[in-house]
Design an enzyme around this catalytic site. Structure first.
Site, PDB file in Angstrom:
ATOM      1  N   ASP A 182      35.631  35.313  52.181  1.00  0.00           N
ATOM      2  CA  ASP A 182      35.218  34.536  51.002  1.00  0.00           C
ATOM      3  C   ASP A 182      36.408  34.202  50.100  1.00  0.00           C
ATOM      4  O   ASP A 182      36.571  33.063  49.658  1.00  0.00           O
ATOM      5  CB  ASP A 182      34.183  35.319  50.180  1.00  0.00           C
TER       6      ASP A 182
ATOM      7  N   LYS B 170      25.867  41.898  52.038  1.00  0.00           N
ATOM      8  CA  LYS B 170      27.318  42.069  52.196  1.00  0.00           C
ATOM      9  C   LYS B 170      27.769  43.515  51.975  1.00  0.00           C
ATOM     10  O   LYS B 170      28.726  43.962  52.591  1.00  0.00           O
ATOM     11  CB  LYS B 170      28.072  41.124  51.254  1.00  0.00           C
TER      12      LYS B 170
END
Ligand code: ATR
Length: 266
Positions: free
Chosen positions: A102, A66
């Site tokens: 997220d 990420k």
């Protein structure tokens, strides 16, 4: 031509994202193919370059890439900037746009699926790694009254807290009997069967305990339940972050309830 998407991780074989996105595509009549990509640990950029050259339109990014995805992107959404991490890539010609779904996935699961009122909520966040960092801004945006971040390594929580207004960070000793309406476990402790050192006093009456890990009953969830606290794993966050990515790519918001129920049934 069918538009192609992938989830990129290492390891990625366990990822449920291909199944989730196939269900979304079926429900919305979208013509997409969604697979998996597992680059070597130093091979993220080359793997995305090759996927783009082969016509790839977008990707989800999971551990441990990420931050590499964040560095790779030419443009970033505000929520990716706040998280300093990217879980959604939009590939358009030679350009790459990065987003992070997220945090909004967690907020939507809490509000929509679990009926948790975040406006005015006292929130305790356990952990100060990438998973924790990704949800701070969306929780603040949802109007939480207080946000306290505690971490095994206190300095990491202090550094995270210093990046945002209105949050406090430190070691677990900071808690000192304080009670919270929502306790979110963003540590990796559950993955190795460990319990973060959260005291029972952290759970207010009617609190919700939430573990971002999904698909396993972590010691944190068991600890909460044994004390009569409602507990949820992160399956809903997984499905809701996927739905937000799907919306970014396709402009269509897929229904999530049936997918979440099927995921929970295994
Ligand atoms: P991620 O991107 O998944 O957040 P990470 O950046 O490695 O991964 O962070 C893992 C988090 O889990 C950290 O907050 C870590 O605490 P430290 O910063 O002190 O290492 C936390 N963590 C991992 N194992 C833990 C355990 N057994 N008890 C408490 N916290 C733990």
């Amino acid at each position: 031509m069918t538009d192609r998407y992938v989830v990129i991780g290492n390891p990625v074989g366990h990822s449920r994202s291909p199944w989730i996105h196939a269900e979304f595509a079926r429900a919305t009549g979208q013509d997409i193919a969604y697979g998996r990509l597992e680059p070597a640990l130093d091979g993220f950029d080359a793997a995305v370059d090759a996927f783009r050259a082969a016509g790839g339109r977008g990707a989800n990014v999971t551990l441990p890439f990420k931050q590499a995805a964040f560095r790779y992107c030419a443009t970033l959404s505000p929520r990716a900037r706040a998280a300093e991490a990217v879980n959604t890539l939009v590939l358009e010609g030679a350009q790459t746009h990065g987003d992070n779904t997220d945090g909004v996935g967690l907020v939507r699961d809490l509000q929509t699926n679990l009926g948790c009122e975040l406006d005015g909520c006292r929130v305790l966040l356990l952990g100060a790694g990438g998973a924790a960092q990704g949800v701070v801004q969306p929780l603040l945006d949802a109007g939480v009254a207080t946000l306290v971040v505690v971490n095994r390594t206190a300095a990491r929580a202090q550094a995270l807290a210093a990046r945002f207004p209105r949050i406090t960070g430190g070691g677990y000793d900071l808690l000192d009997g304080a009670a919270f309406d929502l306790v979110v476990n963003a540590t990796a402790a559950g993955l190795v069967g460990a319990l973060p050192p959260v005291p029972a006093s952290a759970f207010a009456p009617d609190a919700l305990a939430y573990d971002m890990v999904y698909g396993r009953d972590t010691p944190f969830l068991a600890f909460a339940r044994e004390r009569g606290v409602r507990a949820s794993d992160g399956a809903g966050m997984l499905v809701e972050q996927a739905a937000e990515s799907f919306f970014i790519w396709r402009g269509v918001r897929p229904p999530t309830a049936a997918v979440l129920n099927a995921l929970r049934r295994g």
